[in-house]
Design a protein around this motif. Structure first.
Motif, mmCIF file in Angstrom:
data_model
loop_
_atom_site.group_PDB
_atom_site.id
_atom_site.type_symbol
_atom_site.label_atom_id
_atom_site.label_comp_id
_atom_site.label_asym_id
_atom_site.label_seq_id
_atom_site.Cartn_x
_atom_site.Cartn_y
_atom_site.Cartn_z
ATOM 1 N N GLU A 160 0.720 -1.311 -0.117
ATOM 2 C CA GLU A 160 -0.442 0.045 -0.314
ATOM 3 C C GLU A 160 0.923 1.568 0.240
ATOM 4 O O GLU A 160 1.826 1.603 0.869
ATOM 5 C CB GLU A 160 -0.805 0.359 1.388
ATOM 6 C CG GLU A 160 -2.003 1.082 0.894
ATOM 7 C CD GLU A 160 -2.169 1.331 2.042
ATOM 8 O OE1 GLU A 160 -4.179 1.924 2.951
ATOM 9 O OE2 GLU A 160 -2.776 -0.081 3.127
ATOM 10 N N GLY A 161 0.910 2.042 -1.047
ATOM 11 C CA GLY A 161 1.358 3.233 -1.180
ATOM 12 C C GLY A 161 2.025 3.466 -2.140
ATOM 13 O O GLY A 161 2.986 4.512 -2.263
ATOM 14 N N PHE A 167 5.383 8.795 -7.170
ATOM 15 C CA PHE A 167 5.663 10.133 -7.857
ATOM 16 C C PHE A 167 5.809 10.777 -6.679
ATOM 17 O O PHE A 167 6.414 12.312 -6.853
ATOM 18 C CB PHE A 167 3.800 10.237 -8.059
ATOM 19 C CG PHE A 167 3.389 10.241 -8.675
ATOM 20 C CD1 PHE A 167 3.677 10.393 -10.283
ATOM 21 C CD2 PHE A 167 2.247 9.377 -9.340
ATOM 22 C CE1 PHE A 167 2.926 9.809 -11.438
ATOM 23 C CE2 PHE A 167 1.850 8.769 -9.917
ATOM 24 C CZ PHE A 167 2.266 9.206 -11.399
ATOM 25 N N GLU A 168 6.349 10.676 -5.231
ATOM 26 C CA GLU A 168 6.804 10.795 -4.265
ATOM 27 C C GLU A 168 8.546 11.261 -5.133
ATOM 28 O O GLU A 168 8.760 12.262 -4.127
ATOM 29 C CB GLU A 168 6.658 11.215 -2.648
ATOM 30 C CG GLU A 168 5.606 10.821 -2.221
ATOM 31 C CD GLU A 168 4.952 10.939 -0.892
ATOM 32 O OE1 GLU A 168 6.761 9.355 -0.374
ATOM 33 O OE2 GLU A 168 3.709 10.607 -0.472
ATOM 34 N N GLY A 176 10.888 19.723 -7.194
ATOM 35 C CA GLY A 176 10.054 20.490 -7.065
ATOM 36 C C GLY A 176 9.065 21.702 -7.938
ATOM 37 O O GLY A 176 8.815 22.492 -8.178
ATOM 38 N N HIS A 177 9.912 21.455 -9.315
ATOM 39 C CA HIS A 177 10.317 22.047 -10.291
ATOM 40 C C HIS A 177 9.166 20.645 -11.359
ATOM 41 O O HIS A 177 9.338 20.832 -12.234
ATOM 42 C CB HIS A 177 11.416 22.116 -11.291
ATOM 43 C CG HIS A 177 12.459 22.503 -10.745
ATOM 44 N ND1 HIS A 177 12.263 23.927 -10.600
ATOM 45 C CD2 HIS A 177 13.658 22.909 -9.947
ATOM 46 C CE1 HIS A 177 13.744 24.509 -10.017
ATOM 47 N NE2 HIS A 177 14.140 23.812 -10.018
ATOM 48 N N GLY A 178 8.224 20.750 -11.219
ATOM 49 C CA GLY A 178 7.298 20.332 -11.361
ATOM 50 C C GLY A 178 5.568 19.725 -10.385
ATOM 51 O O GLY A 178 5.546 19.950 -9.166
ATOM 52 N N ILE A 179 4.289 19.994 -11.519
ATOM 53 C CA ILE A 179 2.976 19.095 -9.899
ATOM 54 C C ILE A 179 3.119 17.556 -10.236
ATOM 55 O O ILE A 179 2.713 17.457 -11.409
ATOM 56 C CB ILE A 179 2.173 20.062 -10.731
ATOM 57 C CG1 ILE A 179 2.256 21.580 -11.002
ATOM 58 C CG2 ILE A 179 1.021 19.788 -10.046
ATOM 59 C CD1 ILE A 179 1.400 22.344 -11.650
ATOM 60 N N VAL A 180 3.400 17.206 -9.165
ATOM 61 C CA VAL A 180 3.486 16.051 -9.756
ATOM 62 C C VAL A 180 1.752 15.328 -9.586
ATOM 63 O O VAL A 180 1.097 16.006 -9.328
ATOM 64 C CB VAL A 180 3.679 15.616 -8.504
ATOM 65 C CG1 VAL A 180 3.569 13.893 -8.091
ATOM 66 C CG2 VAL A 180 5.412 15.230 -8.291
ATOM 67 N N GLN A 181 1.143 14.478 -10.227
ATOM 68 C CA GLN A 181 -0.085 13.639 -10.482
ATOM 69 C C GLN A 181 0.270 13.093 -8.962
ATOM 70 O O GLN A 181 0.490 12.642 -8.313
ATOM 71 C CB GLN A 181 0.229 12.149 -11.203
ATOM 72 C CG GLN A 181 -0.848 11.152 -11.690
ATOM 73 C CD GLN A 181 -1.894 12.255 -12.107
ATOM 74 O OE1 GLN A 181 -1.832 12.708 -12.329
ATOM 75 N NE2 GLN A 181 -2.693 11.453 -11.202
ATOM 76 N N LYS A 182 -2.059 12.951 -8.575
ATOM 77 C CA LYS A 182 -2.539 13.289 -7.663
ATOM 78 C C LYS A 182 -2.903 11.394 -7.958
ATOM 79 O O LYS A 182 -3.424 10.906 -9.223
ATOM 80 C CB LYS A 182 -3.700 14.111 -7.777
ATOM 81 C CG LYS A 182 -4.431 14.043 -6.221
ATOM 82 C CD LYS A 182 -6.087 14.449 -6.401
ATOM 83 C CE LYS A 182 -6.397 14.501 -4.756
ATOM 84 N NZ LYS A 182 -7.389 14.881 -5.261
#
Length: 471
Positions: A160-161, A167-168, A176-182
Protein backbone atom coordinates in the motif's frame (compact mmCIF):
# COMPACT_ATOMS: atom_id res chain seq x y z
CA UNK A 1 19.13 18.55 -40.32
CA UNK A 2 15.83 16.79 -41.03
CA UNK A 3 16.41 14.20 -38.32
CA UNK A 4 17.23 16.91 -35.81
CA UNK A 5 14.03 18.79 -36.64
CA UNK A 6 11.94 15.73 -35.95
CA UNK A 7 13.41 15.19 -32.48
CA UNK A 8 10.89 17.61 -30.97
CA UNK A 9 7.74 15.89 -32.33
CA UNK A 10 9.07 12.54 -31.09
CA UNK A 11 9.78 13.97 -27.64
CA UNK A 12 6.36 15.63 -27.62
CA UNK A 13 4.67 12.29 -28.33
CA UNK A 14 6.74 10.63 -25.60
CA UNK A 15 5.73 13.29 -23.07
CA UNK A 16 2.08 13.12 -24.11
CA UNK A 17 1.98 9.45 -23.15
CA UNK A 18 4.21 9.34 -20.07
CA UNK A 19 3.85 12.92 -18.82
CA UNK A 20 0.40 12.25 -17.31
CA UNK A 21 -0.90 15.78 -16.63
CA UNK A 22 1.79 17.49 -18.69
CA UNK A 23 3.03 19.44 -15.68
CA UNK A 24 5.24 16.77 -14.13
CA UNK A 25 8.22 18.88 -15.19
CA UNK A 26 8.13 22.68 -15.20
CA UNK A 27 10.77 24.91 -16.81
CA UNK A 28 10.67 28.50 -15.68
CA UNK A 29 7.09 28.04 -14.52
CA UNK A 30 6.00 26.67 -17.91
CA UNK A 31 4.84 23.06 -18.34
CA UNK A 32 7.22 20.88 -20.34
CA UNK A 33 4.26 19.78 -22.51
CA UNK A 34 3.64 23.34 -23.64
CA UNK A 35 7.32 23.88 -24.37
CA UNK A 36 7.56 20.69 -26.44
CA UNK A 37 4.34 21.58 -28.28
CA UNK A 38 5.70 24.99 -29.29
CA UNK A 39 8.97 23.42 -30.49
CA UNK A 40 6.98 20.77 -32.38
CA UNK A 41 4.75 23.38 -34.02
CA UNK A 42 7.76 25.46 -35.11
CA UNK A 43 9.70 22.44 -36.39
CA UNK A 44 6.81 20.99 -38.43
CA UNK A 45 5.62 24.21 -40.01
CA UNK A 46 9.21 25.39 -40.41
CA UNK A 47 10.08 22.21 -42.27
CA UNK A 48 7.05 22.66 -44.54
CA UNK A 49 8.24 26.16 -45.44
CA UNK A 50 11.73 24.81 -46.12
CA UNK A 51 10.27 21.96 -48.22
CA UNK A 52 8.08 24.33 -50.26
CA UNK A 53 10.96 26.71 -50.98
CA UNK A 54 13.43 23.94 -51.76
CA UNK A 55 11.05 22.26 -54.22
CA UNK A 56 9.69 25.56 -55.61
CA UNK A 57 6.14 24.64 -54.68
CA UNK A 58 3.63 27.46 -54.78
CA UNK A 59 1.76 28.07 -51.55
CA UNK A 60 -1.37 30.00 -52.50
CA UNK A 61 -2.06 28.50 -55.91
CA UNK A 62 -5.01 26.12 -56.08
CA UNK A 63 -3.50 24.14 -58.96
CA UNK A 64 -2.51 20.52 -58.47
CA UNK A 65 0.96 20.22 -56.99
CA UNK A 66 0.72 23.42 -54.97
CA UNK A 67 0.28 23.61 -51.19
CA UNK A 68 -3.37 24.69 -51.26
CA UNK A 69 -3.96 22.49 -54.29
CA UNK A 70 -3.22 19.45 -52.13
CA UNK A 71 -6.23 20.21 -49.92
CA UNK A 72 -9.12 17.76 -50.21
CA UNK A 73 -12.60 17.73 -48.70
CA UNK A 74 -11.32 16.35 -45.37
CA UNK A 75 -8.74 19.12 -45.11
CA UNK A 76 -11.36 21.75 -45.81
CA UNK A 77 -13.60 20.28 -43.15
CA UNK A 78 -10.65 20.19 -40.75
CA UNK A 79 -10.39 23.96 -41.26
CA UNK A 80 -14.10 24.28 -40.40
CA UNK A 81 -13.58 22.06 -37.33
CA UNK A 82 -10.67 24.20 -36.11
CA UNK A 83 -12.49 27.48 -36.75
CA UNK A 84 -15.52 26.11 -34.91
CA UNK A 85 -13.37 25.46 -31.82
CA UNK A 86 -11.82 28.91 -32.01
CA UNK A 87 -15.22 30.60 -32.41
CA UNK A 88 -16.57 28.71 -29.39
CA UNK A 89 -13.49 29.81 -27.45
CA UNK A 90 -13.68 33.52 -28.32
CA UNK A 91 -16.68 35.04 -30.15
CA UNK A 92 -19.52 32.98 -28.66
CA UNK A 93 -18.33 33.27 -25.03
CA UNK A 94 -17.94 37.03 -25.55
CA UNK A 95 -21.48 37.37 -26.95
CA UNK A 96 -23.01 35.12 -24.28
CA UNK A 97 -21.13 36.69 -21.39
CA UNK A 98 -19.12 33.56 -20.57
CA UNK A 99 -15.84 34.06 -18.75
CA UNK A 100 -13.21 34.25 -21.52
CA UNK A 101 -10.48 33.08 -19.14
CA UNK A 102 -12.44 29.88 -18.51
CA UNK A 103 -13.04 29.46 -22.26
CA UNK A 104 -9.31 29.76 -22.93
CA UNK A 105 -8.46 27.42 -20.04
CA UNK A 106 -10.79 24.71 -21.29
CA UNK A 107 -10.15 24.49 -25.01
CA UNK A 108 -6.94 26.32 -25.95
CA UNK A 109 -4.78 23.19 -25.61
CA UNK A 110 -7.23 21.21 -27.77
CA UNK A 111 -7.33 23.85 -30.51
CA UNK A 112 -3.55 24.12 -30.38
CA UNK A 113 -2.81 20.43 -30.79
CA UNK A 114 -5.35 20.00 -33.59
CA UNK A 115 -3.61 22.80 -35.49
CA UNK A 116 -0.81 20.27 -36.14
CA UNK A 117 -3.21 18.41 -38.45
CA UNK A 118 -2.48 20.68 -41.41
CA UNK A 119 1.28 20.29 -41.18
CA UNK A 120 1.36 16.55 -40.59
CA UNK A 121 -1.34 15.72 -43.15
CA UNK A 122 0.58 17.62 -45.84
CA UNK A 123 3.84 15.87 -44.95
CA UNK A 124 2.06 12.49 -45.09
CA UNK A 125 0.78 13.27 -48.59
CA UNK A 126 4.25 14.35 -49.68
CA UNK A 127 5.75 11.13 -48.28
CA UNK A 128 7.84 13.09 -45.81
CA UNK A 129 6.24 11.29 -42.87
CA UNK A 130 5.70 7.54 -42.97
CA UNK A 131 2.56 6.82 -40.94
CA UNK A 132 3.50 3.18 -40.47
CA UNK A 133 6.80 4.09 -38.84
CA UNK A 134 4.99 6.58 -36.66
CA UNK A 135 2.61 3.83 -35.57
CA UNK A 136 5.55 1.58 -34.77
CA UNK A 137 6.95 4.27 -32.49
CA UNK A 138 3.55 4.74 -30.85
CA UNK A 139 3.17 1.00 -30.43
CA UNK A 140 6.47 0.71 -28.58
CA UNK A 141 5.68 3.61 -26.25
CA UNK A 142 2.16 2.41 -25.53
CA UNK A 143 3.40 -1.11 -24.79
CA UNK A 144 5.81 0.32 -22.20
CA UNK A 145 2.98 2.48 -20.85
CA UNK A 146 0.78 -0.62 -20.50
CA UNK A 147 3.53 -2.48 -18.63
CA UNK A 148 3.84 0.56 -16.36
CA UNK A 149 0.12 0.25 -15.53
CA UNK A 150 0.63 -3.40 -14.58
CA UNK A 151 3.67 -2.63 -12.41
CA UNK A 152 1.78 0.13 -10.60
CA UNK A 153 -1.28 -2.06 -10.07
CA UNK A 154 0.46 -5.12 -8.67
CA UNK A 155 2.99 -3.01 -6.81
CA UNK A 156 0.12 -1.24 -5.05
CA UNK A 157 -1.57 -4.58 -4.35
CA UNK A 158 1.56 -5.91 -2.69
CA UNK A 159 2.51 -2.70 -0.88
CA UNK A 160 0.00 0.00 0.00
CA UNK A 161 1.35 3.39 -1.00
CA UNK A 162 3.49 2.02 -3.87
CA UNK A 163 2.07 4.40 -6.48
CA UNK A 164 2.16 7.39 -4.15
CA UNK A 165 5.74 6.50 -3.28
CA UNK A 166 6.71 6.52 -6.95
CA UNK A 167 5.36 10.02 -7.49
CA UNK A 168 6.99 11.25 -4.29
CA UNK A 169 10.28 9.87 -5.62
CA UNK A 170 9.71 11.69 -8.91
CA UNK A 171 8.87 14.90 -7.06
CA UNK A 172 12.17 14.68 -5.19
CA UNK A 173 13.92 13.91 -8.47
CA UNK A 174 12.73 17.13 -10.13
CA UNK A 175 13.27 19.01 -6.87
CA UNK A 176 9.93 20.74 -6.85
CA UNK A 177 10.08 21.84 -10.50
CA UNK A 178 6.81 20.18 -11.39
CA UNK A 179 3.25 19.51 -10.34
CA UNK A 180 3.16 15.83 -9.44
CA UNK A 181 0.24 13.58 -10.40
CA UNK A 182 -2.38 13.15 -7.70
CA UNK A 183 -2.94 9.50 -6.83
CA UNK A 184 -6.61 8.54 -7.29
CA UNK A 185 -7.61 5.16 -5.90
CA UNK A 186 -11.05 3.60 -6.13
CA UNK A 187 -13.97 4.37 -3.83
CA UNK A 188 -12.99 3.05 -0.42
CA UNK A 189 -9.32 2.84 -1.43
CA UNK A 190 -9.22 -0.23 -3.69
CA UNK A 191 -6.40 -0.35 -6.21
CA UNK A 192 -6.74 1.30 -9.59
CA UNK A 193 -4.21 2.81 -11.98
CA UNK A 194 -5.81 5.54 -14.05
CA UNK A 195 -4.42 8.73 -15.52
CA UNK A 196 -5.92 11.07 -18.07
CA UNK A 197 -3.42 9.54 -20.51
CA UNK A 198 -4.70 6.00 -19.92
CA UNK A 199 -6.94 6.58 -22.92
CA UNK A 200 -3.84 5.92 -25.07
CA UNK A 201 -4.21 2.23 -24.25
CA UNK A 202 -7.10 2.28 -26.72
CA UNK A 203 -4.74 3.64 -29.38
CA UNK A 204 -2.53 0.59 -28.81
CA UNK A 205 -5.41 -1.79 -29.53
CA UNK A 206 -6.38 0.23 -32.61
CA UNK A 207 -2.85 -0.22 -33.98
CA UNK A 208 -3.19 -3.97 -33.36
CA UNK A 209 -6.37 -4.06 -35.46
CA UNK A 210 -4.98 -1.71 -38.10
CA UNK A 211 -2.38 -4.32 -39.02
CA UNK A 212 -4.65 -7.27 -38.22
CA UNK A 213 -3.95 -9.30 -41.35
CA UNK A 214 -0.17 -9.14 -40.85
CA UNK A 215 0.01 -9.58 -37.07
CA UNK A 216 2.69 -11.88 -35.65
CA UNK A 217 2.72 -13.80 -32.37
CA UNK A 218 4.27 -10.89 -30.48
CA UNK A 219 1.44 -8.63 -31.69
CA UNK A 220 -1.01 -10.88 -29.84
CA UNK A 221 1.17 -10.63 -26.74
CA UNK A 222 0.98 -6.85 -27.13
CA UNK A 223 -2.83 -7.12 -27.46
CA UNK A 224 -3.08 -9.14 -24.25
CA UNK A 225 -0.89 -6.71 -22.30
CA UNK A 226 -3.06 -3.81 -23.51
CA UNK A 227 -6.23 -5.53 -22.31
CA UNK A 228 -4.71 -6.29 -18.90
CA UNK A 229 -3.55 -2.68 -18.59
CA UNK A 230 -7.07 -1.47 -19.40
CA UNK A 231 -8.41 -3.69 -16.61
CA UNK A 232 -6.00 -2.05 -14.14
CA UNK A 233 -7.63 1.33 -14.76
CA UNK A 234 -10.79 -0.04 -13.11
CA UNK A 235 -12.58 2.58 -15.21
CA UNK A 236 -15.97 1.43 -16.43
CA UNK A 237 -16.16 3.92 -19.28
CA UNK A 238 -12.88 2.68 -20.82
CA UNK A 239 -13.96 -0.93 -20.25
CA UNK A 240 -17.28 -0.31 -21.99
CA UNK A 241 -15.62 1.64 -24.79
CA UNK A 242 -13.04 -1.06 -25.46
CA UNK A 243 -15.54 -3.92 -25.04
CA UNK A 244 -18.27 -2.54 -27.29
CA UNK A 245 -15.77 -1.43 -29.94
CA UNK A 246 -14.11 -4.85 -29.80
CA UNK A 247 -17.43 -6.61 -30.42
CA UNK A 248 -18.33 -4.32 -33.32
CA UNK A 249 -15.01 -4.58 -35.17
CA UNK A 250 -14.76 -8.34 -34.69
CA UNK A 251 -18.30 -8.88 -36.00
CA UNK A 252 -17.71 -6.42 -38.84
CA UNK A 253 -14.34 -7.97 -39.70
CA UNK A 254 -15.69 -11.52 -39.56
CA UNK A 255 -18.63 -10.93 -41.89
CA UNK A 256 -16.53 -8.81 -44.25
CA UNK A 257 -13.77 -11.43 -44.50
CA UNK A 258 -15.80 -14.66 -44.39
CA UNK A 259 -16.40 -14.81 -48.15
CA UNK A 260 -13.01 -13.38 -49.12
CA UNK A 261 -10.38 -14.51 -46.64
CA UNK A 262 -11.57 -17.37 -44.47
CA UNK A 263 -8.34 -17.45 -42.46
CA UNK A 264 -8.69 -13.78 -41.56
CA UNK A 265 -12.34 -14.34 -40.55
CA UNK A 266 -11.27 -17.17 -38.24
CA UNK A 267 -8.55 -14.93 -36.75
CA UNK A 268 -11.21 -12.37 -35.87
CA UNK A 269 -13.30 -14.98 -34.07
CA UNK A 270 -10.32 -16.45 -32.20
CA UNK A 271 -9.17 -12.97 -31.19
CA UNK A 272 -12.60 -12.22 -29.74
CA UNK A 273 -12.72 -15.53 -27.85
CA UNK A 274 -9.17 -15.03 -26.54
CA UNK A 275 -10.04 -11.53 -25.31
CA UNK A 276 -13.11 -12.80 -23.42
CA UNK A 277 -11.18 -15.71 -21.87
CA UNK A 278 -8.35 -13.39 -20.87
CA UNK A 279 -10.67 -10.95 -19.12
CA UNK A 280 -12.74 -13.63 -17.38
CA UNK A 281 -9.73 -15.73 -16.39
CA UNK A 282 -7.54 -12.93 -15.06
CA UNK A 283 -10.49 -11.26 -13.32
CA UNK A 284 -11.03 -14.32 -11.14
CA UNK A 285 -7.35 -15.24 -10.71
CA UNK A 286 -5.41 -11.99 -10.30
CA UNK A 287 -7.86 -9.06 -10.20
CA UNK A 288 -9.99 -10.28 -7.28
CA UNK A 289 -13.18 -10.20 -9.36
CA UNK A 290 -13.08 -6.43 -9.80
CA UNK A 291 -14.40 -6.56 -13.38
CA UNK A 292 -17.44 -8.59 -12.37
CA UNK A 293 -18.11 -6.34 -9.39
CA UNK A 294 -17.71 -3.06 -11.27
CA UNK A 295 -19.78 -4.10 -14.27
CA UNK A 296 -22.58 -5.54 -12.12
CA UNK A 297 -22.86 -2.10 -10.50
CA UNK A 298 -22.37 -0.13 -13.70
CA UNK A 299 -25.86 1.33 -13.98
CA UNK A 300 -27.30 1.23 -10.47
CA UNK A 301 -28.64 4.46 -8.93
CA UNK A 302 -29.56 3.10 -5.50
CA UNK A 303 -27.34 1.10 -3.20
CA UNK A 304 -29.38 -2.02 -2.36
CA UNK A 305 -26.45 -4.36 -1.76
CA UNK A 306 -27.23 -6.80 1.05
CA UNK A 307 -25.07 -8.15 3.84
CA UNK A 308 -24.40 -11.29 1.81
CA UNK A 309 -22.03 -9.33 -0.44
CA UNK A 310 -18.31 -9.02 0.27
CA UNK A 311 -16.75 -5.73 1.30
CA UNK A 312 -15.52 -4.87 -2.22
CA UNK A 313 -19.02 -5.33 -3.66
CA UNK A 314 -20.57 -3.17 -0.95
CA UNK A 315 -17.99 -0.40 -1.33
CA UNK A 316 -18.27 -0.34 -5.11
CA UNK A 317 -22.08 -0.41 -5.07
CA UNK A 318 -22.07 2.56 -2.72
CA UNK A 319 -19.71 4.56 -4.94
CA UNK A 320 -21.46 3.58 -8.19
CA UNK A 321 -24.92 4.50 -6.89
CA UNK A 322 -23.69 7.89 -5.74
CA UNK A 323 -21.79 8.57 -8.98
CA UNK A 324 -24.65 7.50 -11.26
CA UNK A 325 -27.20 9.57 -9.33
CA UNK A 326 -24.97 12.63 -9.73
CA UNK A 327 -24.62 12.01 -13.48
CA UNK A 328 -28.38 11.73 -13.94
CA UNK A 329 -28.86 14.98 -12.06
CA UNK A 330 -26.09 16.55 -14.14
CA UNK A 331 -27.85 15.68 -17.41
CA UNK A 332 -30.96 17.53 -16.28
CA UNK A 333 -28.99 20.60 -15.21
CA UNK A 334 -26.99 20.76 -18.46
CA UNK A 335 -30.08 20.33 -20.65
CA UNK A 336 -31.91 23.06 -18.76
CA UNK A 337 -28.98 25.42 -19.34
CA UNK A 338 -28.74 24.43 -23.03
CA UNK A 339 -32.36 25.38 -23.69
CA UNK A 340 -31.38 29.02 -23.24
CA UNK A 341 -29.07 28.87 -26.31
CA UNK A 342 -29.71 25.63 -28.22
CA UNK A 343 -28.16 26.57 -31.58
CA UNK A 344 -24.69 27.91 -30.71
CA UNK A 345 -24.51 27.17 -26.99
CA UNK A 346 -22.69 29.39 -24.50
CA UNK A 347 -19.16 28.69 -25.66
CA UNK A 348 -16.37 26.73 -24.03
CA UNK A 349 -15.74 27.65 -20.43
CA UNK A 350 -19.46 27.97 -19.69
CA UNK A 351 -21.08 26.18 -16.78
CA UNK A 352 -24.37 25.85 -14.95
CA UNK A 353 -24.61 28.49 -12.27
CA UNK A 354 -25.03 27.04 -8.78
CA UNK A 355 -24.09 23.58 -10.07
CA UNK A 356 -20.31 23.22 -10.05
CA UNK A 357 -18.36 19.97 -10.14
CA UNK A 358 -15.01 21.70 -9.56
CA UNK A 359 -14.06 25.01 -8.02
CA UNK A 360 -10.82 25.18 -10.02
CA UNK A 361 -12.47 24.23 -13.34
CA UNK A 362 -16.21 25.01 -13.02
CA UNK A 363 -16.73 24.19 -16.70
CA UNK A 364 -15.70 20.55 -16.17
CA UNK A 365 -18.53 17.99 -16.23
CA UNK A 366 -18.49 14.20 -16.48
CA UNK A 367 -21.38 13.91 -18.96
CA UNK A 368 -19.44 14.86 -22.07
CA UNK A 369 -22.19 14.83 -24.71
CA UNK A 370 -24.56 17.02 -22.71
CA UNK A 371 -21.72 19.28 -21.63
CA UNK A 372 -20.67 19.81 -25.26
CA UNK A 373 -24.27 20.36 -26.29
CA UNK A 374 -24.60 23.14 -23.72
CA UNK A 375 -21.28 24.72 -24.73
CA UNK A 376 -21.23 24.51 -28.54
CA UNK A 377 -24.89 23.92 -29.31
CA UNK A 378 -26.41 21.95 -32.14
CA UNK A 379 -24.23 23.57 -34.81
CA UNK A 380 -21.02 22.74 -32.99
CA UNK A 381 -22.00 19.12 -32.41
CA UNK A 382 -23.07 18.71 -36.05
CA UNK A 383 -19.62 19.92 -37.16
CA UNK A 384 -17.94 17.39 -34.82
CA UNK A 385 -20.12 14.53 -36.05
CA UNK A 386 -19.88 15.49 -39.73
CA UNK A 387 -16.07 15.73 -39.65
CA UNK A 388 -15.57 12.14 -38.52
CA UNK A 389 -18.50 10.81 -40.52
CA UNK A 390 -16.89 12.33 -43.61
CA UNK A 391 -13.60 10.59 -42.83
CA UNK A 392 -15.38 7.24 -42.54
CA UNK A 393 -17.36 7.73 -45.75
CA UNK A 394 -14.29 8.74 -47.76
CA UNK A 395 -12.26 5.79 -46.43
CA UNK A 396 -15.03 3.34 -47.29
CA UNK A 397 -15.24 4.75 -50.79
CA UNK A 398 -11.49 4.53 -51.37
CA UNK A 399 -10.87 1.26 -49.50
CA UNK A 400 -14.08 -0.56 -50.52
CA UNK A 401 -12.06 -3.48 -51.94
CA UNK A 402 -10.10 -3.95 -48.72
CA UNK A 403 -11.84 -2.47 -45.68
CA UNK A 404 -9.81 -4.56 -43.22
CA UNK A 405 -7.41 -1.61 -43.10
CA UNK A 406 -9.99 0.72 -41.57
CA UNK A 407 -10.84 -1.68 -38.71
CA UNK A 408 -8.29 -0.03 -36.43
CA UNK A 409 -9.71 3.43 -37.18
CA UNK A 410 -13.23 2.19 -36.49
CA UNK A 411 -12.21 0.60 -33.19
CA UNK A 412 -10.55 3.78 -31.94
CA UNK A 413 -13.45 6.02 -32.94
CA UNK A 414 -16.10 3.86 -31.26
CA UNK A 415 -14.07 3.16 -28.12
CA UNK A 416 -13.11 6.82 -27.77
CA UNK A 417 -16.67 8.10 -28.22
CA UNK A 418 -17.97 5.74 -25.53
CA UNK A 419 -15.05 6.15 -23.13
CA UNK A 420 -15.27 9.93 -22.86
CA UNK A 421 -19.03 10.09 -22.31
CA UNK A 422 -18.83 9.93 -18.52
CA UNK A 423 -15.41 11.51 -17.97
CA UNK A 424 -14.05 14.95 -18.97
CA UNK A 425 -11.23 13.49 -21.09
CA UNK A 426 -12.15 14.74 -24.56
CA UNK A 427 -11.39 18.47 -24.41
CA UNK A 428 -7.73 18.27 -23.48
CA UNK A 429 -4.30 17.72 -24.98
CA UNK A 430 -4.85 13.99 -24.47
CA UNK A 431 -8.34 13.65 -25.93
CA UNK A 432 -7.71 15.90 -28.91
CA UNK A 433 -4.41 14.18 -29.69
CA UNK A 434 -6.35 10.92 -30.09
CA UNK A 435 -8.79 12.64 -32.47
CA UNK A 436 -5.79 14.10 -34.31
CA UNK A 437 -4.34 10.60 -34.68
CA UNK A 438 -7.69 9.35 -36.01
CA UNK A 439 -7.81 12.15 -38.58
CA UNK A 440 -4.22 11.59 -39.71
CA UNK A 441 -4.85 7.86 -40.05
CA UNK A 442 -7.79 8.63 -42.33
CA UNK A 443 -5.58 10.97 -44.37
CA UNK A 444 -3.03 8.20 -44.77
CA UNK A 445 -5.70 5.71 -45.81
CA UNK A 446 -7.17 8.08 -48.36
CA UNK A 447 -4.05 9.52 -49.99
CA UNK A 448 -3.14 6.24 -51.69
CA UNK A 449 0.42 6.07 -50.35
CA UNK A 450 2.09 2.68 -49.79
CA UNK A 451 -0.48 0.07 -50.74
CA UNK A 452 0.45 -2.10 -47.76
CA UNK A 453 2.43 -5.29 -48.10
CA UNK A 454 0.57 -6.81 -45.12
CA UNK A 455 3.80 -7.11 -43.18
CA UNK A 456 3.70 -6.34 -39.51
CA UNK A 457 4.48 -2.68 -38.95
CA UNK A 458 7.30 -3.81 -36.66
CA UNK A 459 9.09 -5.31 -39.64
CA UNK A 460 9.39 -1.82 -41.05
CA UNK A 461 10.14 -0.09 -37.78
CA UNK A 462 12.56 2.81 -37.87
CA UNK A 463 12.20 5.63 -35.45
CA UNK A 464 13.38 8.11 -38.03
CA UNK A 465 9.76 8.74 -38.99
CA UNK A 466 10.57 10.11 -42.41
CA UNK A 467 10.18 8.35 -45.72
CA UNK A 468 12.40 8.77 -48.78
CA UNK A 469 14.77 11.03 -46.91
CA UNK A 470 12.07 13.12 -45.29
CA UNK A 471 11.62 13.82 -41.62
Amino acid sequence: MKNVIFIFPLLFIFELIFGVSGTMIMVGGVAIRHILFILTFISLYGYILFYLIKNKIKIFSTKEGSFLGSFNCMDIFAVVFEISMLMSMTVIPYIKGTNLHYAYSEVFDSAAIFSLYFAVSYLIKEKQIDMRKLMSYLKLLIFIFAVEHLIFYFGQEMSEGFIEGFFEFFENLVRGHGIVQKVVLGHGGYTRVVFNTSIYLLVGISIFFYNFRGNKWYDYLFFCVEILAIITTVMKSIWLGAGIALIIVIVFGFFYAINKECKVAIKFVLTGIAAVLLVVGTDSMIFNGIVKVRMSNAFITENITGDDKNILERIDAEGAAESNAIKIEQIGELLEKWKGSPIVGYGYGSYVENYLRSEEAPFSYEMQFFSLLMKIGVIGLVIWLAFFALQFIVMIKIQEKDMIHIIGWLFLLISMVISVQTNPLLISFTGMSVLLFLSLLSVYECCGIDKRSDKSIDEKTSYNIGSNGGI
